[in-house]
Design a protein around this motif. Structure first.
Motif, PDB file in Angstrom:
ATOM      1  N   THR A   1       0.838  -1.190   0.000  1.00 15.04           N
ATOM      2  CA  THR A   1       0.000   0.000   0.000  1.00 15.04           C
ATOM      3  C   THR A   1       0.880   1.250   0.000  1.00 15.04           C
ATOM      4  N   VAL A   2       0.254   2.414   0.051  1.00 12.94           N
ATOM      5  CA  VAL A   2       0.968   3.690  -0.018  1.00 12.94           C
ATOM      6  C   VAL A   2       0.801   4.443   1.294  1.00 12.94           C
ATOM      7  N   LEU A   3       1.899   4.933   1.843  1.00 17.54           N
ATOM      8  CA  LEU A   3       1.852   5.737   3.062  1.00 17.54           C
ATOM      9  C   LEU A   3       1.341   7.132   2.718  1.00 17.54           C
ATOM     10  N   ASN A   4       0.178   7.466   3.262  1.00 22.14           N
ATOM     11  CA  ASN A   4      -0.415   8.774   2.962  1.00 22.14           C
ATOM     12  C   ASN A   4      -0.961   9.444   4.222  1.00 22.14           C
ATOM     13  N   THR A   5      -0.369   9.130   5.355  1.00 21.13           N
ATOM     14  CA  THR A   5      -0.769   9.733   6.618  1.00 21.13           C
ATOM     15  C   THR A   5       0.418  10.439   7.251  1.00 21.13           C
ATOM     16  N   GLY A   6       0.173  11.164   8.339  1.00 17.50           N
ATOM     17  CA  GLY A   6       1.247  11.897   9.007  1.00 17.50           C
ATOM     18  C   GLY A   6       1.801  12.975   8.092  1.00 17.50           C
ATOM     19  N   LEU A   7       3.117  13.157   8.129  1.00 19.83           N
ATOM     20  CA  LEU A   7       3.756  14.145   7.259  1.00 19.83           C
ATOM     21  C   LEU A   7       3.627  13.776   5.792  1.00 19.83           C
ATOM     22  N   TRP A   8       3.448  12.482   5.523  1.00 17.77           N
ATOM     23  CA  TRP A   8       3.338  12.007   4.141  1.00 17.77           C
ATOM     24  C   TRP A   8       1.998  12.397   3.517  1.00 17.77           C
ATOM     25  N   ARG A   9       1.120  12.977   4.313  1.00 22.47           N
ATOM     26  CA  ARG A   9      -0.144  13.502   3.788  1.00 22.47           C
ATOM     27  C   ARG A   9       0.068  14.864   3.129  1.00 22.47           C
ATOM     28  N   TYR A  10       1.138  15.553   3.510  1.00 21.81           N
ATOM     29  CA  TYR A  10       1.379  16.915   3.038  1.00 21.81           C
ATOM     30  C   TYR A  10       2.490  17.015   1.992  1.00 21.81           C
ATOM     31  N   THR A  11       3.342  16.033   1.942  1.00 26.27           N
ATOM     32  CA  THR A  11       4.389  15.970   0.925  1.00 26.27           C
ATOM     33  C   THR A  11       4.730  14.510   0.678  1.00 26.27           C
TER      34      THR A  11
ATOM     35  N   LEU B   1      13.998   9.100  -8.546  1.00 24.05           N
ATOM     36  CA  LEU B   1      14.256   7.663  -8.512  1.00 24.05           C
ATOM     37  C   LEU B   1      13.272   6.935  -7.603  1.00 24.05           C
ATOM     38  N   THR B   2      12.929   7.564  -6.485  1.00 24.94           N
ATOM     39  CA  THR B   2      11.955   6.956  -5.584  1.00 24.94           C
ATOM     40  C   THR B   2      10.601   6.817  -6.268  1.00 24.94           C
ATOM     41  N   GLU B   3      10.173   7.856  -6.966  1.00 25.20           N
ATOM     42  CA  GLU B   3       8.865   7.803  -7.613  1.00 25.20           C
ATOM     43  C   GLU B   3       8.873   6.852  -8.808  1.00 25.20           C
ATOM     44  N   GLN B   4      10.017   6.698  -9.420  1.00 24.77           N
ATOM     45  CA  GLN B   4      10.121   5.726 -10.520  1.00 24.77           C
ATOM     46  C   GLN B   4       9.886   4.315  -9.993  1.00 24.77           C
ATOM     47  N   ARG B   5      10.427   4.027  -8.800  1.00 22.95           N
ATOM     48  CA  ARG B   5      10.222   2.696  -8.200  1.00 22.95           C
ATOM     49  C   ARG B   5       8.792   2.511  -7.716  1.00 22.95           C
ATOM     50  N   MET B   6       8.172   3.590  -7.251  1.00 24.65           N
ATOM     51  CA  MET B   6       6.850   3.491  -6.639  1.00 24.65           C
ATOM     52  C   MET B   6       5.706   3.626  -7.633  1.00 24.65           C
ATOM     53  N   ASN B   7       5.984   4.027  -8.825  1.00 20.28           N
ATOM     54  CA  ASN B   7       4.940   4.449  -9.755  1.00 20.28           C
ATOM     55  C   ASN B   7       3.941   3.346 -10.089  1.00 20.28           C
ATOM     56  N   GLU B   8       4.384   2.094 -10.063  1.00 24.13           N
ATOM     57  CA  GLU B   8       3.480   0.998 -10.422  1.00 24.13           C
ATOM     58  C   GLU B   8       2.738   0.436  -9.217  1.00 24.13           C
ATOM     59  N   ARG B   9       3.009   0.961  -8.024  1.00 26.68           N
ATOM     60  CA  ARG B   9       2.313   0.456  -6.835  1.00 26.68           C
ATOM     61  C   ARG B   9       0.847   0.900  -6.875  1.00 26.68           C
ATOM     62  N   PRO B  10      -0.081   0.015  -6.560  1.00 24.38           N
ATOM     63  CA  PRO B  10      -1.501   0.384  -6.571  1.00 24.38           C
ATOM     64  C   PRO B  10      -1.775   1.583  -5.655  1.00 24.38           C
TER      65      PRO B  10
END
Length: 268
Positions: free
Chosen positions: A180-190, A237-246
């Motif tokens: 899954t994708v971390l979208n809480t905490g500080l990761w909700r804002y950036t 590079l991080t987003e390139q690795r993560m781009n295919e994650r649901p």
């Protein structure tokens, strides 16, 4: 204009370079022994601490004592935290996929190739970026408001970097969140609170240096670090690795790419 002892500063450069080479040589030996050259990631933060300590010692009697101590403390807190976290995260692991992919293309010895493609380039970048620290150590004149503004930026950056790393580590440790994708905490804002935090730390260190001549001339050092984080080796590079994650594409649409901002609402 405050006096700056260019002779003493120039004389210190070979010593800080030599200290870095010793650190990286020891790191290389450890990497060979462990068959894992990603250990250099842990040495990255330590390298800045080594430079700060050597520069602090050699600048005694030349730079302002308050600025020297301030730069030493800020660099050490950031560098030791980063090194400790990366070392803890990589404990008992195998070679990082990034380095494995790079070193698998070695035309001969992997270790020799690693020196040319990993250790020497990082040594050059580390030394260049650290010029902000080194110049600040030899700068004179009392610490002013610009330096304290830099401390504030550094503190914000360290908060985002440390808390972002902690939240990501907790997320990865939860088996139920795998895939899954971390979208809480500080990761909700950036999407990259740790990279943004790192950039803010270096903006802050630059402001401490720029508070006295000729620190402002080192602007290319933090600029290189921030460019790498935001536009080269960090975020892309991080987003390139993560781009295919649901769910990651939806996360990109809702969340700021670098600077912390309120989440974007979905169009109705």
């Amino acid at each position: 204009m405050p006096f700056f002892n260019f002779g003493a500063f120039a004389a210190s450069l070979p010593w800080t370079a030599a200290a870095l080479l010793v650190l990286l040589a020891a790191t290389f030996a450890l990497g060979v022994a462990q068959r894992r050259h990603s250990v250099i990631d842990t040495a990255w933060g330590l390298g800045f601490v080594v430079v700060a300590v050597v520069s602090w010692m050699l600048s005694s009697g030349h730079g302002d004592a308050g600025r020297r101590t301030l730069m030493l403390v800020l660099t050490a807190l950031w560098g030791l935290r980063l090194a400790g976290f990366i070392g803890w995260r990589a404990r008992g692991g195998e070679e990082d996929p990034r380095y494995e992919k790079m070193l698998s293309a070695a035309p001969g010895s992997r270790n020799t190739y690693a020196i040319r493609r990993v250790y020497l380039p990082q040594a050059v970048v580390l030394f260049f970026v650290s010029l902000t620290i080194q110049v600040a150590m030899f700068s004179t004149g009392a610490v002013g408001w610009l330096a304290w503004l830099g401390v504030a930026a550094w503190a914000v950056g360290l908060f985002f970097e440390a808390v972002g790393d902690w939240q990501l580590a907790r997320f990865k440790a939860d088996p139920a969140r795998k895939g899954t994708v971390l979208n809480t905490g500080l990761w909700r804002y950036t999407r990259h609170p740790n990279y943004f935090g790192d950039a803010a730390v270096w903006a802050g260190l630059f402001l401490v240096a720029a508070d006295s001549w000729p620190g402002v001339l080192t602007v290319l050092s933090p600029a290189l670090m921030i460019w790498a984080l935001a536009g080269r080796t960090g975020k892309p590079l991080t987003e390139q690795r993560m781009n295919e994650r649901p769910g990651y594409r939806e996360y990109i649409e809702a969340t700021s790419g670098f600077f912390p901002l309120p989440p974007r609402r979905k169009a109705s």
